[in-house]
Design an enzyme around this catalytic site. Structure first.
Site, mmCIF file in Angstrom:
data_model
loop_
_atom_site.group_PDB
_atom_site.id
_atom_site.type_symbol
_atom_site.label_atom_id
_atom_site.label_comp_id
_atom_site.label_asym_id
_atom_site.label_seq_id
_atom_site.Cartn_x
_atom_site.Cartn_y
_atom_site.Cartn_z
ATOM 1 N N LYS A 42 0.850 -1.188 0.000
ATOM 2 C CA LYS A 42 0.000 0.000 0.000
ATOM 3 C C LYS A 42 0.887 1.240 0.000
ATOM 4 C CE LYS A 42 -4.072 1.959 2.314
ATOM 5 N NZ LYS A 42 -5.084 1.726 3.375
ATOM 6 N N ASP A 135 -14.780 1.009 10.167
ATOM 7 C CA ASP A 135 -15.154 1.107 8.755
ATOM 8 C C ASP A 135 -15.479 -0.275 8.197
ATOM 9 O OD1 ASP A 135 -15.678 2.415 6.374
ATOM 10 O OD2 ASP A 135 -13.615 2.321 5.675
ATOM 11 N N PRO A 138 -18.848 -4.556 3.390
ATOM 12 C CA PRO A 138 -18.497 -5.679 2.508
ATOM 13 C C PRO A 138 -17.226 -5.448 1.702
ATOM 14 C CG PRO A 138 -20.850 -5.279 2.445
ATOM 15 C CD PRO A 138 -20.262 -4.149 3.230
ATOM 16 N N ASN A 140 -14.545 -4.397 2.857
ATOM 17 C CA ASN A 140 -13.400 -4.657 3.726
ATOM 18 C C ASN A 140 -13.404 -6.063 4.319
ATOM 19 O OD1 ASN A 140 -12.294 -2.139 3.303
ATOM 20 N ND2 ASN A 140 -13.246 -1.209 5.093
ATOM 21 N N ASP A 153 -8.100 -3.544 5.671
ATOM 22 C CA ASP A 153 -8.161 -2.081 5.640
ATOM 23 C C ASP A 153 -8.473 -1.469 7.001
ATOM 24 O OD1 ASP A 153 -8.222 0.558 5.021
ATOM 25 O OD2 ASP A 153 -9.551 0.363 3.292
#
Length: 323
Positions: A42, A135, A138, A140, A153
């Site tokens: 990332k 957060d 779906p 994540n 995430d």
């Protein structure tokens, strides 16, 4: 500032291909040249590295990911010798839960329960380490071919006691409002019960093929959540048992004090549905067709404000006549 492309090398990682791109960062598939292991990398966009709030969040995401060690959570690998700002993560095989829902619609109850129990177990581990995801949705949740899950995430996750970041301050980074808890909508910090609420929304969607609250824009969705009750799940899918519907309502309680206090409690009821007592007199079952709008409250407030001088004048006139 870091800017890389597929085919380039970053320290001892070979960048293979771009997997995903958001407003904040890009995720690449890569290879660790020291071990031959496939990884996900990332990398923040160059302009984001100058944002102190983003920089703090990015560092926090890495710290949280490194300390969590559970088969249902994507691992983050320590990378102390890196030359720039990026995160190296476990390469996760499977599909996003969002992809599964988009192609298959609602799921059989047995499969939905199976997946949510696994999500709750991973979530219980996360919460036991003082971390709130904040957060969950779906997008994540990764699901492999054997229906094992990985929560991914942790970009806006928080350690207990960390600096407050709310929906109001980071609207662009909180993701879709469909899964935000009522207390987060109101600007609250959010805790483990907020994650439980998000999982409840996902279970509702998995069982019915739709989210419980809707609207023409994010603010309309959030207002619907605060003012109205969702369509009872059994109205949308009669195969849902009364006990499973009750579990959904407990997960979606508007007041967090009435909600499941932990993911473990949520999973326990899903595993023992035959022991779940059903509350037949729930307001959610009685008044779900009545839809309220925030405009009604505003109009009432304006009318009340307009009547204040009239009431004061009437009181003064009454006192003058009886003096």
């Amino acid at each position: 500032m870091l800017s890389v492309h597929a085919g380039e090398q970053l320290d001892h990682f070979q960048i293979e291909r771009l997997i995903a791109r958001s407003g904040m960062a890009s995720i690449f598939q890569g290879t660790d040249l020291n071990t031959g292991q496939t990884v996900a990398i990332k990398i923040p966009h160059p302009e984001m590295e100058c944002d102190p709030i983003f920089f703090e969040r990015f560092q926090r995401e890495e710290e949280i990911g490194i300390k969590l060690d559970h088969p249902g959570v994507m691992r983050v690998y320590p990378n102390e010798g890196r030359s720039d700002l990026y995160i190296v993560m476990e390469w996760v095989h499977g599909k996003l839960l969002r992809e599964i829902l988009a192609t298959g619609g609602k799921m059989p109850a047995e499969r939905a329960i199976h997946l949510v129990i696994k999500i709750c177990r991973a979530l219980d581990h996360i919460h036991s380490h003082g971390v709130v995801h904040r957060d969950l949705k779906p997008e994540n949740i990764m699901v492999d071919e054997h229906d094992n899950i990985k929560i991914i995430d942790f970009g806006i996750s928080a350690n207990a006691g960390s600096r407050r970041i709310t929906f109001a301050k980071l609207t662009d980074t909180m993701g879709t409002p469909d899964y935000i808890s009522p207390e987060q909508v109101k600007g609250g910090r959010g805790d483990a019960r907020s994650d439980v609420y998000a999982v409840g929304v996902m279970l509702y969607e998995m069982l019915t093929g739709r989210v419980p609250f809707t609207g023409s824009n994010p603010f309309a969705i959030m207002n619907d959540r605060l003012l109205n009750n969702p369509i009872p799940p059994r109205e949308l899918n009669p195969e849902i048992s009364p006990q499973l519907q009750e579990v959904l309502y407990r997960a979606l309680e508007r007041n967090p004090r009435n909600r499941y206090h932990s993911a473990r409690d949520f999973a326990h009821d899903l595993e023992h549905l035959d022991q779940v007592g059903v509350e037949h007199e729930r307001e959610e079952l009685k008044n779900w067709k009545r839809r309220r709008s925030p405009w009604g409250r505003r109009i009432a407030m304006y009318v009340a404000l307009a009547l204040i001088p009239v009431i004061i004048f009437a009181l003064l006139l009454f006192v003058a006549r009886h003096a």
